[in-house]
Write an enzyme that holds these catalytic residues in place. Structure first.
Site, PDB file in Angstrom:
ATOM      1  N   ARG A  66      31.527  36.502  44.412  1.00  0.00           N
ATOM      2  CA  ARG A  66      32.089  35.394  42.791  1.00  0.00           C
ATOM      3  C   ARG A  66      31.352  34.343  43.256  1.00  0.00           C
ATOM      4  NH1 ARG A  66      37.286  34.649  40.333  1.00  0.00           N
ATOM      5  NH2 ARG A  66      36.415  34.668  37.930  1.00  0.00           N
ATOM      6  N   HIS A  70      29.681  32.290  41.131  1.00  0.00           N
ATOM      7  CA  HIS A  70      29.723  31.383  40.340  1.00  0.00           C
ATOM      8  C   HIS A  70      28.571  29.258  40.611  1.00  0.00           C
ATOM      9  CE1 HIS A  70      32.999  32.694  37.762  1.00  0.00           C
ATOM     10  NE2 HIS A  70      32.542  34.090  38.131  1.00  0.00           N
ATOM     11  N   ASN A  98      37.263  29.703  37.043  1.00  0.00           N
ATOM     12  CA  ASN A  98      36.633  28.821  38.124  1.00  0.00           C
ATOM     13  C   ASN A  98      38.782  28.971  39.181  1.00  0.00           C
ATOM     14  OD1 ASN A  98      34.241  29.445  38.646  1.00  0.00           O
ATOM     15  ND2 ASN A  98      33.745  27.922  38.903  1.00  0.00           N
ATOM     16  N   PRO A 165      28.772  34.205  32.091  1.00  0.00           N
ATOM     17  CA  PRO A 165      28.884  34.686  31.856  1.00  0.00           C
ATOM     18  C   PRO A 165      30.458  35.130  32.110  1.00  0.00           C
ATOM     19  CG  PRO A 165      27.336  35.283  33.857  1.00  0.00           C
ATOM     20  CD  PRO A 165      27.889  34.078  34.122  1.00  0.00           C
TER      21      PRO A 165
END
Length: 323
Positions: A66, A70, A98, A165
């Site tokens: 992830r 990101h 985040n 997104p």
């Protein structure tokens, strides 16, 4: 993942031409043998750091994958997500989407070992790309050769995390977000399969299980029994601080369960379930649900493409601060 959509499009649109040009330009060109002479052991050093962390914490692979996503979606794969906030500047890692990123220490540990072996040569961005690959492999997923030569960025702004997104995006919004980064519908569906790993807090899907709209309390694209189980995990009141659900039942195994669940109306996010809303994306979901090998092959291809969106300017000595 992002709470605001309209801001996401304004901000993402401004960067789109930069992002797309950087995926294919000669600047910061990547190659498989980039560190062949200058740091030949970099792959094995990073792999060891990821493995050591994973042995202690099974959530590390999902976190690293992830983190890489990101990172790449904002200013390219330039390790800007690793920079810490300084003074008045809030860095990406402190942006709302985040807030739940973790395991940054794995990259720090890998960087420390890499610097001891070959100082000043390998970027934090390359280390994160390698760690994301290792995260997939250690979770039972496919492997691939990671091209190297990324540079680390000097800019990191929390405000730009609105470009990520959102879990509430529909297929048109997802398609726009990915296409602005030179990524196709095929890439969108394949990379969404990364949701086979990990955990989500209630906030990312609670709009689907209560007060969905004026007509439906629960999102009609969600299976009623699945919605009922999520409502149990995420009560209206007295909710546990870190309440949530795994992305799929085999949340530490990189398999194709994610796609099978979408076909059963058991995708966790609106964005997951929206993959059934166009013939092309539905066809890809069906293909990946029926063949893990087909999914793995597509995922590798799309990861290599996404990981090649370049951005930065330097090789950081410390992944948390610019030189």
């Amino acid at each position: 993942m992002v709470p605001s959509m309209s801001m996401a499009f304004v901000a993402a649109f401004c960067l789109s031409s930069v992002l797309i040009s950087s995926i294919s330009s000669g600047a910061n060109a990547l190659s498989l043998n980039y560190h062949e002479k200058t740091c030949p052991d970099v792959d094995s050093i990073v792999t060891k750091a990821v493995n050591n962390a994973m042995m202690r914490d099974k959530t590390v692979p999902a976190a690293l994958l992830r983190m890489h996503f990101h990172d790449c979606f904002i200013r390219g794969c330039d390790a800007s997500v690793l920079l810490k906030s300084k003074g008045k500047n809030r860095a990406e890692k402190d942006g709302p989407p985040n807030a739940s990123l973790h395991s940054f220490y794995v990259i720090d540990n890998a960087k420390k070992e890499v610097e001891a072996s070959c100082p000043g040569v390998v970027s934090c961005a390359d280390i994160l790309a390698l760690a994301a690959r290792d995260a997939v492999v250690f979770s039972g997923g496919p492997t691939w050769d990671v091209s190297k030569g990324r540079k680390d960025g000097r800019t990191s702004r929390a405000s730009e995390t609105t470009q990520l997104p959102s879990p509430t995006f529909n297929i048109a919004q997802l398609q726009q977000s990915f296409s602005q980064r030179g990524l196709s519908l095929d890439d969108l569906v394949a990379l969404s399969g990364g949701h086979t790993l990990g955990f989500s807090h209630c906030s990312s899907f609670q709009s689907r299980i209560r007060n969905f709209n004026a007509t439906h309390d629960i999102d009609p694209s969600m299976h009623p029994s699945f919605a009922a189980s999520l409502r149990g995990v995420c009560p209206k009141t007295n909710r546990a601080k870190n309440a949530g659900a795994t992305m799929d039942p085999s949340s530490t195994t990189f398999d194709n369960t994610y796609f099978k669940l979408i076909l059963q109306k058991k995708g966790l996010f609106s964005s997951d379930q929206s993959l059934l809303s166009t013939p092309k994306t539905k066809d890809l979901v069906t293909k990946f649900a029926s063949s893990k090998a087909t999914f793995h092959k597509a995922f590798v291809s799309s990861m290599i493409k996404m990981s090649s969106i370049t951005g930065g300017q330097e090789v950081r000595k410390d992944c948390r601060v610019v030189n």
